[in-house]
Design a protein around this motif. Structure first.
Motif, mmCIF file in Angstrom:
data_model
loop_
_atom_site.group_PDB
_atom_site.id
_atom_site.type_symbol
_atom_site.label_atom_id
_atom_site.label_comp_id
_atom_site.label_asym_id
_atom_site.label_seq_id
_atom_site.Cartn_x
_atom_site.Cartn_y
_atom_site.Cartn_z
ATOM 1 N N TYR A 142 0.778 -1.161 -0.042
ATOM 2 C CA TYR A 142 -0.155 0.014 -0.082
ATOM 3 C C TYR A 142 0.894 1.265 -0.103
ATOM 4 O O TYR A 142 1.756 1.153 0.395
ATOM 5 C CB TYR A 142 -0.844 0.090 1.191
ATOM 6 N N GLU B 17 -4.515 3.020 -0.529
ATOM 7 C CA GLU B 17 -4.698 2.364 -1.950
ATOM 8 C C GLU B 17 -3.355 1.620 -2.322
ATOM 9 O O GLU B 17 -2.276 1.794 -1.622
ATOM 10 C CB GLU B 17 -4.592 3.493 -3.029
ATOM 11 N N HIS C 97 -1.623 1.174 -8.089
ATOM 12 C CA HIS C 97 -2.531 2.269 -8.331
ATOM 13 C C HIS C 97 -1.590 3.382 -8.545
ATOM 14 O O HIS C 97 -1.758 4.178 -9.436
ATOM 15 C CB HIS C 97 -3.684 2.483 -7.535
#
Length: 139
Positions: A4, A85, A89
């Motif tokens: 993350y 996120e 990404h």
């Protein structure tokens, strides 16, 4: 296992107000060994300014860096990510928008920055970019 943004971001970002002079921002960057700072209006993210932005968008035009504000030099069309996120990404956004740094925002407040160098150190520490990004500054 997914990684993350929060796992590699630089937290507690340095921020300045839009009316801060280019000279003051340059000194902050020098003194804190930063290539970018976030521009905030109160607690809300307004832009991001890099050392290159200071040169290209303000000093190169011949203005007085003590008089020019960072508002004139910062990028205000930002791509942001959240700390929760997935890192993939953030990588996709950097590729798609051709940016080297992405502010990390939670509840409309900046909480960090993730950079191309952070990704290189995490994902390819033995690469040239990973080596360069992990090295101590030479100033």
């Amino acid at each position: 296992m997914a990684q993350y943004v929060r796992d590699i971001m630089t937290g507690d970002p340095v921020t300045v107000e839009p009316q801060t002079s280019v000279t003051a921002v340059a000194r902050i960057m020098r003194d804190q060994d930063l290539g970018a700072v976030l521009v905030t209006d109160g607690d809300h993210l307004r832009g991001l300014v890099t050392d290159r932005d200071l040169v290209v968008r303000s000093i190169a035009d011949g203005g007085d860096p003590d008089e020019i504000t960072v508002a004139a030099a910062c990028s205000d069309d930002l791509v942001t990510v959240g700390p929760d996120e997935e890192l993939t990404h953030a990588v996709e956004l950097m590729r798609e928008h051709a940016v080297r740094r992405v502010p990390v925002v939670q509840d409309d407040h900046p909480v960090g920055i993730v950079s191309l160098g952070d990704l290189a150190i995490e994902r390819e520490p033995e690469s040239a970019l990973g080596d360069i990004s992990a090295a101590k500054p030479n100033i």
